[in-house]
Design a protein around this motif. Structure first.
Motif, mmCIF file in Angstrom:
data_model
loop_
_atom_site.group_PDB
_atom_site.id
_atom_site.type_symbol
_atom_site.label_atom_id
_atom_site.label_comp_id
_atom_site.label_asym_id
_atom_site.label_seq_id
_atom_site.Cartn_x
_atom_site.Cartn_y
_atom_site.Cartn_z
ATOM 1 N N ARG A 56 -6.172 127.528 77.708
ATOM 2 C CA ARG A 56 -6.910 128.585 77.001
ATOM 3 C C ARG A 56 -5.959 129.485 76.233
ATOM 4 O O ARG A 56 -6.231 129.880 75.096
ATOM 5 C CB ARG A 56 -7.746 129.394 77.994
ATOM 6 C CG ARG A 56 -8.949 128.657 78.536
ATOM 7 C CD ARG A 56 -9.878 129.573 79.314
ATOM 8 N NE ARG A 56 -9.267 130.067 80.548
ATOM 9 C CZ ARG A 56 -9.353 129.442 81.717
ATOM 10 N NH1 ARG A 56 -10.004 128.282 81.813
ATOM 11 N NH2 ARG A 56 -8.795 129.957 82.808
ATOM 12 N N ALA B 140 -9.134 128.859 69.675
ATOM 13 C CA ALA B 140 -10.086 129.202 70.729
ATOM 14 C C ALA B 140 -11.487 129.188 70.174
ATOM 15 O O ALA B 140 -11.718 129.447 68.985
ATOM 16 C CB ALA B 140 -9.751 130.570 71.302
ATOM 17 N N GLU C 254 -5.773 136.592 82.534
ATOM 18 C CA GLU C 254 -5.700 135.231 83.078
ATOM 19 C C GLU C 254 -4.746 135.169 84.281
ATOM 20 O O GLU C 254 -5.030 134.494 85.277
ATOM 21 C CB GLU C 254 -5.224 134.256 81.996
ATOM 22 C CG GLU C 254 -6.238 133.991 80.904
ATOM 23 C CD GLU C 254 -7.230 132.889 81.273
ATOM 24 O OE1 GLU C 254 -7.382 132.571 82.473
ATOM 25 O OE2 GLU C 254 -7.859 132.350 80.344
ATOM 26 N N ARG D 56 -4.477 127.627 73.113
ATOM 27 C CA ARG D 56 -5.478 127.491 72.030
ATOM 28 C C ARG D 56 -5.735 128.839 71.368
ATOM 29 O O ARG D 56 -5.918 128.914 70.150
ATOM 30 C CB ARG D 56 -6.771 126.901 72.584
ATOM 31 C CG ARG D 56 -6.635 125.432 72.984
ATOM 32 C CD ARG D 56 -7.990 124.795 73.219
ATOM 33 N NE ARG D 56 -7.819 123.376 73.583
ATOM 34 C CZ ARG D 56 -7.883 122.900 74.808
ATOM 35 N NH1 ARG D 56 -8.108 123.721 75.823
ATOM 36 N NH2 ARG D 56 -7.705 121.621 75.034
ATOM 37 N N ASP D 57 -5.739 129.903 72.180
ATOM 38 C CA ASP D 57 -5.950 131.239 71.617
ATOM 39 C C ASP D 57 -4.779 131.606 70.690
ATOM 40 O O ASP D 57 -4.973 132.091 69.569
ATOM 41 C CB ASP D 57 -6.092 132.270 72.734
ATOM 42 C CG ASP D 57 -6.366 133.652 72.201
ATOM 43 O OD1 ASP D 57 -7.419 133.842 71.562
ATOM 44 O OD2 ASP D 57 -5.538 134.556 72.419
#
Length: 272
Positions: A262, A271, A236, A265-266
């Protein structure tokens, strides 16, 4: 009673490709692409470019770091001058023959050659060029194709295409301008002069400069440091940095927010 066969070494290196002066070896999360024609100072040809493109396609998904190195005293002395002879390379059209083709045909051939230089920028890997000795023309552009460059103290970068009446066309102009700025990039390309190690480090062409006998160790240390962070965070971050130059400030802020969402959440197990 016979002893059982030893268990295979999971960390052993595996050769996945060895053709046309290119060798691809994978050990765990690190792939090494070696230019393996030291007798010709790793001079480049269309066959070598196809092999480099194939190395990119052959990378296992487990690879996180790709090291590019040249066997012998030179990283790559550039394009094999045989390309400019009427005969060219065996089984290949000469560059003189290519020049006689249509604009579309010539464009397609150059685009195919460029494929050898593009995959190093993929967001799912970090590429490191280990550069010693000569990195001239196509050799310089191949080093520029990588995300990071570790240079030996004896390195000599040069963009010699203009001295041959050509331009750098193997994707090197964009990263060169990004590294050193337009004015210095123009001066380096138009004069064809050598850029030595100390200057390369000072102007941003080289991330690290070390004595030649410490080059492999420095690359190994850098690769290990890159592997220390979680893979998705590095992927990322690379995507954010690579796209930053094409975004406005506000667009980059939005891209950062989306990437961080992202990641959060992962990490939270939310995710998709």
């Amino acid at each position: 009673m016979t002893s059982p066969d030893p268990a295979p070494d999971a960390s052993a290196a595996h050769d996945l490709l060895d053709q046309d002066g290119v060798r691809l070896t994978v050990r765990d999360a690190i792939a090494t692409v070696t230019l393996d024609n030291p007798a010709k100072r790793n001079a480049q040809s269309p066959a070598l470019w196809r092999a480099l493109a194939e190395a990119g396609r052959a990378l296992p998904g487990s690879v996180r770091v790709v090291v590019l190195r040249g066997e012998g005293k030179s990283f790559s002395a550039g394009l094999d001058r045989q390309a400019f002879t009427p005969e060219g390379f065996d089984g290949e059209p000469s560059f003189l023959d290519l020049a006689r083709g249509s604009d579309a045909e010539l464009d397609a051939v150059i685009a195919e050659y460029q494929e050898a230089f593009t995959w190093w920028r993929r967001n799912d890997v970090v590429s490191i060029a280990a550069v010693q000795g000569h990195a001239i023309g196509a050799g310089f552009q191949l080093a520029l194709a990588c995300d990071l460059r570790v240079a030996a103290q004896d390195v000599q970068f040069a963009m010699r295409e203009t001295s041959l009446g050509l331009v750098p066309d193997l994707t090197g102009t964009h990263p060169l301008v990004g590294a050193v700025g337009y004015a210095r990039a123009l001066e380096i390309c138009a004069t064809g002069r050598f850029v030595h190690a100390d200057e390369a480090e000072r102007i941003g062409l080289a991330n690290i400069v070390v004595p030649a006998d410490e080059l492999d160790g420095a690359v190994q240390d850098l690769a290990a440091a890159l592997l220390a962070a979680p893979r998705d965070a590095v992927v990322e971050t690379k995507a954010l940095l690579r796209g930053a130059g094409d975004r406005t400030y506000e667009e980059q802020r939005a891209a950062e927010r989306a990437a961080q969402a992202r990641r959060l959440r992962d990490l939270a197990g939310l995710a998709d």
